[in-house]
Design a protein around this motif. Structure first.
Motif, PDB file in Angstrom:
ATOM      1  N   MET A   1       0.846  -1.186   0.000  1.00 53.78           N
ATOM      2  CA  MET A   1       0.000   0.000   0.000  1.00 53.78           C
ATOM      3  C   MET A   1       0.884   1.240   0.000  1.00 53.78           C
ATOM      4  N   THR A   2       0.618   2.153  -0.922  1.00 56.33           N
ATOM      5  CA  THR A   2       1.359   3.406  -0.989  1.00 56.33           C
ATOM      6  C   THR A   2       0.507   4.540  -0.441  1.00 56.33           C
ATOM      7  N   VAL A   3       1.151   5.680  -0.188  1.00 62.62           N
ATOM      8  CA  VAL A   3       0.481   6.794   0.478  1.00 62.62           C
ATOM      9  C   VAL A   3      -0.650   7.359  -0.369  1.00 62.62           C
ATOM     10  N   ASP A   4      -0.559   7.244  -1.691  1.00 67.07           N
ATOM     11  CA  ASP A   4      -1.615   7.780  -2.551  1.00 67.07           C
ATOM     12  C   ASP A   4      -2.844   6.899  -2.605  1.00 67.07           C
ATOM     13  N   GLY A   5      -2.896   5.811  -1.815  1.00 56.61           N
ATOM     14  CA  GLY A   5      -4.072   4.950  -1.763  1.00 56.61           C
ATOM     15  C   GLY A   5      -4.095   3.844  -2.789  1.00 56.61           C
ATOM     16  N   THR A   6      -2.993   3.584  -3.473  1.00 55.75           N
ATOM     17  CA  THR A   6      -2.925   2.506  -4.456  1.00 55.75           C
ATOM     18  C   THR A   6      -2.510   1.215  -3.761  1.00 55.75           C
ATOM     19  N   PHE A   7      -3.324   0.199  -3.919  1.00 57.39           N
ATOM     20  CA  PHE A   7      -3.125  -1.100  -3.269  1.00 57.39           C
ATOM     21  C   PHE A   7      -2.769  -2.117  -4.355  1.00 57.39           C
ATOM     22  N   ARG A   8      -1.559  -2.686  -4.257  1.00 59.21           N
ATOM     23  CA  ARG A   8      -1.068  -3.596  -5.290  1.00 59.21           C
ATOM     24  C   ARG A   8      -0.783  -4.968  -4.699  1.00 59.21           C
ATOM     25  N   GLU A   9      -1.078  -5.995  -5.502  1.00 58.33           N
ATOM     26  CA  GLU A   9      -0.798  -7.387  -5.131  1.00 58.33           C
ATOM     27  C   GLU A   9       0.286  -7.933  -6.063  1.00 58.33           C
ATOM     28  N   TYR A  10       1.392  -8.386  -5.469  1.00 56.89           N
ATOM     29  CA  TYR A  10       2.492  -8.985  -6.231  1.00 56.89           C
ATOM     30  C   TYR A  10       2.577 -10.471  -5.882  1.00 56.89           C
ATOM     31  N   ASP A  11       2.730 -11.287  -6.920  1.00 58.25           N
ATOM     32  CA  ASP A  11       2.919 -12.731  -6.741  1.00 58.25           C
ATOM     33  C   ASP A  11       4.372 -13.042  -7.086  1.00 58.25           C
ATOM     34  N   MET A  12       5.141 -13.439  -6.052  1.00 52.25           N
ATOM     35  CA  MET A  12       6.564 -13.685  -6.265  1.00 52.25           C
ATOM     36  C   MET A  12       6.827 -14.875  -7.178  1.00 52.25           C
ATOM     37  N   SER A  13       5.879 -15.801  -7.244  1.00 49.59           N
ATOM     38  CA  SER A  13       6.059 -16.962  -8.110  1.00 49.59           C
ATOM     39  C   SER A  13       5.671 -16.688  -9.549  1.00 49.59           C
ATOM     40  N   MET A  14       5.020 -15.549  -9.827  1.00 49.83           N
ATOM     41  CA  MET A  14       4.575 -15.233 -11.187  1.00 49.83           C
ATOM     42  C   MET A  14       5.423 -14.106 -11.793  1.00 49.83           C
ATOM     43  N   ASP A  15       5.217 -12.885 -11.304  1.00 44.75           N
ATOM     44  CA  ASP A  15       5.912 -11.714 -11.858  1.00 44.75           C
ATOM     45  C   ASP A  15       6.099 -10.699 -10.734  1.00 44.75           C
ATOM     46  N   PRO A  16       7.329 -10.551 -10.228  1.00 44.47           N
ATOM     47  CA  PRO A  16       7.528  -9.571  -9.145  1.00 44.47           C
ATOM     48  C   PRO A  16       7.560  -8.122  -9.611  1.00 44.47           C
ATOM     49  N   GLU A  17       7.599  -7.865 -10.906  1.00 45.41           N
ATOM     50  CA  GLU A  17       7.690  -6.490 -11.395  1.00 45.41           C
ATOM     51  C   GLU A  17       6.322  -5.852 -11.591  1.00 45.41           C
ATOM     52  N   GLU A  18       5.358  -6.623 -12.083  1.00 51.14           N
ATOM     53  CA  GLU A  18       4.037  -6.081 -12.362  1.00 51.14           C
ATOM     54  C   GLU A  18       3.026  -6.671 -11.386  1.00 51.14           C
ATOM     55  N   PRO A  19       2.145  -5.835 -10.833  1.00 49.87           N
ATOM     56  CA  PRO A  19       1.155  -6.352  -9.876  1.00 49.87           C
ATOM     57  C   PRO A  19       0.089  -7.192 -10.565  1.00 49.87           C
ATOM     58  N   GLN A  20      -0.367  -8.224  -9.882  1.00 48.38           N
ATOM     59  CA  GLN A  20      -1.440  -9.053 -10.401  1.00 48.38           C
ATOM     60  C   GLN A  20      -2.777  -8.322 -10.324  1.00 48.38           C
ATOM     61  N   GLN A  21      -2.993  -7.565  -9.264  1.00 46.91           N
ATOM     62  CA  GLN A  21      -4.213  -6.781  -9.093  1.00 46.91           C
ATOM     63  C   GLN A  21      -3.843  -5.413  -8.519  1.00 46.91           C
ATOM     64  N   THR A  22      -4.618  -4.418  -8.888  1.00 51.35           N
ATOM     65  CA  THR A  22      -4.408  -3.058  -8.397  1.00 51.35           C
ATOM     66  C   THR A  22      -5.752  -2.457  -8.030  1.00 51.35           C
ATOM     67  N   LEU A  23      -5.847  -1.967  -6.795  1.00 46.45           N
ATOM     68  CA  LEU A  23      -7.047  -1.279  -6.318  1.00 46.45           C
ATOM     69  C   LEU A  23      -6.669   0.133  -5.895  1.00 46.45           C
ATOM     70  N   SER A  24      -7.592   1.050  -6.066  1.00 44.31           N
ATOM     71  CA  SER A  24      -7.360   2.449  -5.695  1.00 44.31           C
ATOM     72  C   SER A  24      -8.385   2.846  -4.638  1.00 44.31           C
ATOM     73  N   PHE A  25      -7.892   3.219  -3.446  1.00 45.15           N
ATOM     74  CA  PHE A  25      -8.776   3.650  -2.374  1.00 45.15           C
ATOM     75  C   PHE A  25      -9.067   5.139  -2.426  1.00 45.15           C
ATOM     76  N   MET A  26      -8.387   5.883  -3.281  1.00 45.07           N
ATOM     77  CA  MET A  26      -8.649   7.302  -3.429  1.00 45.07           C
ATOM     78  C   MET A  26      -9.218   7.559  -4.822  1.00 45.07           C
ATOM     79  N   PRO A  27     -10.323   8.305  -4.937  1.00 42.79           N
ATOM     80  CA  PRO A  27     -10.926   8.528  -6.262  1.00 42.79           C
ATOM     81  C   PRO A  27     -10.065   9.440  -7.112  1.00 42.79           C
TER      82      PRO A  27
END
Length: 875
Positions: free
Chosen positions: A179-205
């Motif tokens: 989770m970053t300060v701007d409200g972006t929530f990212r999911e990384y799978d170390m067994s798949m791709d550590p560079e690009e997130p598998q899912q991204t959610l934004s808690f700030m509009p």
């Protein structure tokens, strides 16, 4: 075993500081080094150890202790401290060449194989060594290190990292949440791709250009997040985010892309959703809903249809084996996140606090720093419910920088919702704010402790004013409390901050409340809620010095959860000093002495501000009040003859007091454990009593010195008042004061005359002009600190992308040049059709490059920025 651990860690070389670093205490002199900087530094590899934000530089993997010192990770084993002298104590350093940044967070995954390390702008994952690492001869252990999301985090325009955590349901424990300060929530799978997130959610509009709302940046800065919990609801699939202003947001559903989910949970969730769908399909069965039910019925039916579609997609992934069929025992099965529902999860919140949390006295309102979500079943912790039918009660705990803690009950669980137009009408329940019930507001006493610090009075009438007691409240700006859960007891949490460590024990009201909810005893629930039974708050460690008016911030706290380590708490300071505190296990037979004594105030160094630790002292001028309380001092009971008699009574049970050989039985072992805990309680009480006696002696000595100093001060002041110069100085001071008042009056009259002659009200054109300036400033600089829609952020993003792709394009240019040289040496004649296809493809790429260059030039022209010449790629 605890004494061995304390002796083993005391003076251990793993806590050795870097000689080039000089960690400082938190005080008014160096407060600026602890404050959070709004400007992002371009040097992301090195940062100061001081600073505001989450710090967890120590972690435990079973019996291994991990410590981060700067960019270095150290590891040592605590499993066998006996027999090791001081010369044999050593540690290993994990060789991680990719970790070149200041580490601020450490977290070990659930199988103990991976370690996530995070700085202010970088995240990496280290593969931990196996158990035999301590037998290696070398001082360094080679470990594989993987950088996580470099393009999203390791840039100067990226938002800082707020928190990293491993998801408990990640497959092979490889799912890392960032989770970053701007409200972006990212999911990384170390067994798949550590560079690009598998899912991204934004808690700030995202900011709308048509909107004129300009909110406070604290309402958009996310400081922490946590995952929900539950057995037959959407709790485990809910993510909660906390902003600096104290707002709580939620998103549901969220599941790792590759997860291991208990089969019993999927069956229970499907039953839960089907029951809700049936109740929404027949609103006439509930007479209390009346017309509102029939109006909201179709919307609820549509919502539950989406939920059922999501849950059925999970159920279809269960293997058709007897071990996964209901009601067989639950086991974890591999599933993937359902993608049958196309819309994204909707952002729900902010939560409505009912009733409103109480504000602290003398406080200016601190910023939120951390939150934790715990669940407690309505059964005894010593005898848990084996069938899992206990009622689970969810609790929110939110910590603030001023020492305030809000304890809230999760009475309305979050349900899955998606961003779709079917739920956007005004009569749907999605427009209603979720609600939490505020049970109590806890005050750790930080504001009162700092506000009561006596100020230094001026030495003379014209002396310079020194620091006031109000200035000490600025120390709270560098305070960032962090929660730590107890590994054994669900109703106990710990909070460490810049002034010490506190324990919050909620067993006195949480267990009875959960049992009453399970038995559906509404009268008892109302009595418990309105009875005023609060959380037991204990100060385990106080690092604030009254004499120097400074504190040593706590950098991390861990609790061992290993069978070979005793139940204790490890706290490490900002200066890498370790403190080990023994914790009491809850046994059926209570000790004759108090098992939870309140710690005595630390008066080892006593200035006049020691009045803070003396109860019942309330005066306008604390310097005129005695440090000693009005009540007579009583010796502690722990060193009395009655306590000694209680110790003598401890021993073997009557059945074992024979001359025959003692037989080891379960009863004897339970008696032995109880006796050992009672001995430990007596030893701790004796240590606390001796500490109290020493503090009392120091207190009396300081009171005697204070009275002598006051006597000398009174004599000097009397002589100064008797001098002839005093009247003349006083007369000049009165004349200067009256003259200043006359000048201020004339200044006010002139200012009022100027305002009356000129136009004090802006005309319509000026108002439009200033409104247009504010809108242009928001478009260029953005709203808040991390607005991705601003022109500045977009320019930095384009610049980063250009720097990212430029090396690869230059490499392609070199390869093309080599190909041309080789083609010139070995000419190959192409056919007309082949040459035509190649020319068409080159023309397409040339057009793409020219469009990109034109877009950058147009953007630079709009921002009035001069660009350097674009490098010639040779294409």
């Amino acid at each position: 075993m605890l004494l061995d651990q304390a002796e083993f860690l005391r003076g251990h070389p793993i806590f050795a500081r870097n000689p080039l670093e000089t960690p400082s205490d938190l005080s008014l002199n160096n407060l600026s080094s602890f404050k959070e900087s709004r400007s992002l530094s371009t040097n992301l590899k090195h940062s100061s150890r001081n600073g505001v934000g989450r710090r967890t530089i120590m972690a435990l993997r079973e019996s291994d202790l991990l410590l981060a010192v700067g960019s270095e990770i150290r590891i040592t084993s605590l499993s066998d401290p006996r027999g090791l002298n001081q010369q044999q104590r050593s540690y290993k350093t994990l060789y991680t060449p990719n970790v070149e940044f200041e580490i601020r967070q450490l977290t070990v995954n659930h199988n103990g194989k991976l370690l996530a390390v995070a700085g202010s702008h970088q995240v990496a994952v280290v593969s931990l060594p196996r158990a035999g690492y301590s037998k290696l001869v070398t001082s360094q252990v080679d470990c594989r290190t993987i950088q996580v999301g470099q393009f999203h985090h390791a840039t100067s325009s990226a938002a800082p990292v707020a928190k990293v955590e491993w998801h408990p349901w990640g497959k092979s424990a490889c799912t890392l949440l960032v989770m970053t300060v701007d409200g972006t929530f990212r999911e990384y799978d170390m067994s798949m791709d550590p560079e690009e997130p598998q899912q991204t959610l934004s808690f700030m509009p995202e900011r709308s250009r048509a909107s004129s709302f300009r909110g406070d940046s604290s309402s958009r800065d996310v400081v922490s997040f946590c995952l929900g919990n539950g057995k037959a609801d959407w709790g485990p699939l809910t993510v909660y985010a906390l902003t600096k202003s104290g707002d709580i947001w939620a998103m549901c559903p969220f599941m790792p892309s590759n997860a291991m989910v208990p089969s019993a949970y999927i069956h229970a969730l499907e039953y839960f959703v089907r029951a809700k769908e049936e109740s929404a399909a027949y609103p006439q069965a509930h007479s209390e809903l009346d017309a509102s039910s029939s109006r909201n019925g179709p919307s609820l039916s549509t919502l539950y249809a989406y939920q059922l579609k999501y849950v059925v997609s999970l159920s279809k992934q269960l293997p058709e084996t007897p071990s996964t069929l209901f009601p067989s025992p639950s086991r974890s099965v591999p599933v993937t996140a359902p993608s049958i529902v196309k819309p994204r999860p909707v952002r729900q919140g902010p939560f409505l606090f009912q009733p409103a949390p109480r504000e602290l006295d003398q406080g200016q309102g601190g910023s939120a720093t951390d939150m934790v979500y715990i669940t407690v079943e309505g059964t005894s912790l010593l005898h848990p419910d084996e069938d899992g039918s206990g009622e689970r009660l969810g609790i929110f705990a939110v910590a603030f920088s001023d020492g305030k803690i809000d304890i809230c009950l999760d009475v309305e669980k979050i349900e899955a919702m998606w961003e779709t137009s079917r739920f956007s009408s005004a009569d749907t329940p999605t427009n209603e704010l979720p609600m939490v019930a505020v049970y109590e507001t806890i005050d750790l006493g930080l504001v009162s402790m700092l506000s009561r610090l006596p100020s230094t009075q001026p030495a003379s009438w014209l002396g310079k004013q020194q620091t006031t007691s109000r200035d000490h409240l600025e120390l709270l700006q560098a305070n960032h409390p962090v929660f730590v859960s107890d590994p054994i007891y669900q109703d106990t949490i710990y909070l460490y901050h810049a002034f010490g460590v506190h324990c919050l024990n909620m067993s006195c009201w949480l267990q009875p409340l959960a049992r009453s909810l399970r038995n559906d005893v509404s009268l008892q629930v109302e009595r418990l809620v309105n009875g005023g039974i609060g959380t037991e708050v204990t100060c385990l460690l106080d690092t604030f010095s009254q004499e120097s008016k400074s504190s040593q911030p706590v950098a991390s706290v861990v609790l061992p959860n290993d069978v070979y380590l005793s139940y204790s708490l490890f706290a490490i300071m900002n200066s890498l000093d370790i403190h080990i505190l023994e914790l009491d296990l809850r046994v059926e037979a209570e000790s004759p002495t108090d098992n939870h004594p309140q710690p005595l105030p630390d008066v080892s160094s006593l200035p006049p501000s020691v009045l803070l630790s003396v109860p019942g002292v309330e005066a306008q001028n604390p310097s005129l009040v005695s440090l000693l309380s009005k009540e007579s001092y009583d010796f502690p009971r722990a060193i009395s003859m009655a306590a000694i008699d209680d110790v003598r009574k401890l021993g073997l049970p009557t059945s074992a007091k024979t001359r025959q050989e003692i037989e080891i039985t379960p009863e004897l072992l339970r008696q032995f454990v109880t006796t050992v805990h009672r001995f430990q309680g007596h030893i701790r009480d004796i240590h606390m009593a001796l500490h109290g006696l020493q503090n009392r002696l120091m207190l009396q000595d300081k009171e005697f010195q204070r009275q002598q100093e006051k006597y000398v001060e009174i004599v000097k002041r009397t002589e100064r008042l008797k001098s002839s110069e005093n009247d003349r100085i006083k007369q000049r001071f009165e004349q200067t004061t009256s003259q200043q008042k006359r000048l201020l009056g004339r200044c006010d009259k002139l200012l009022q005359a100027f305002m009356d002659t000129s136009s004090p009200v802006l005309n319509e054109h000026e108002k439009r002009w200033f409104a247009e300036l504010r809108r242009m400033k928001a478009d260029v600089l953005g709203e808040g600190n991390y607005d991705s829609a601003s022109l500045k952020a977009r320019t930095e993003t384009l610049s980063n992308k250009l720097e990212y792709y430029l090396p690869s394009l230059q490499e392609l240019a070199k390869l093309e040049e080599q190909r041309r040289e080789e083609a010139a040496r070995n000419p190959v004649v192409l056919g007309r059709a082949q040459e035509l296809r190649i020319m068409l493809r080159l023309g397409e790429h040339k057009k793409m490059l020219s469009d990109a260059v034109q877009s950058v030039e147009q953007l630079a022209q709009r921002m009035n920025v001069d660009l350097e010449c674009v490098p010639n790629l040779g294409l």
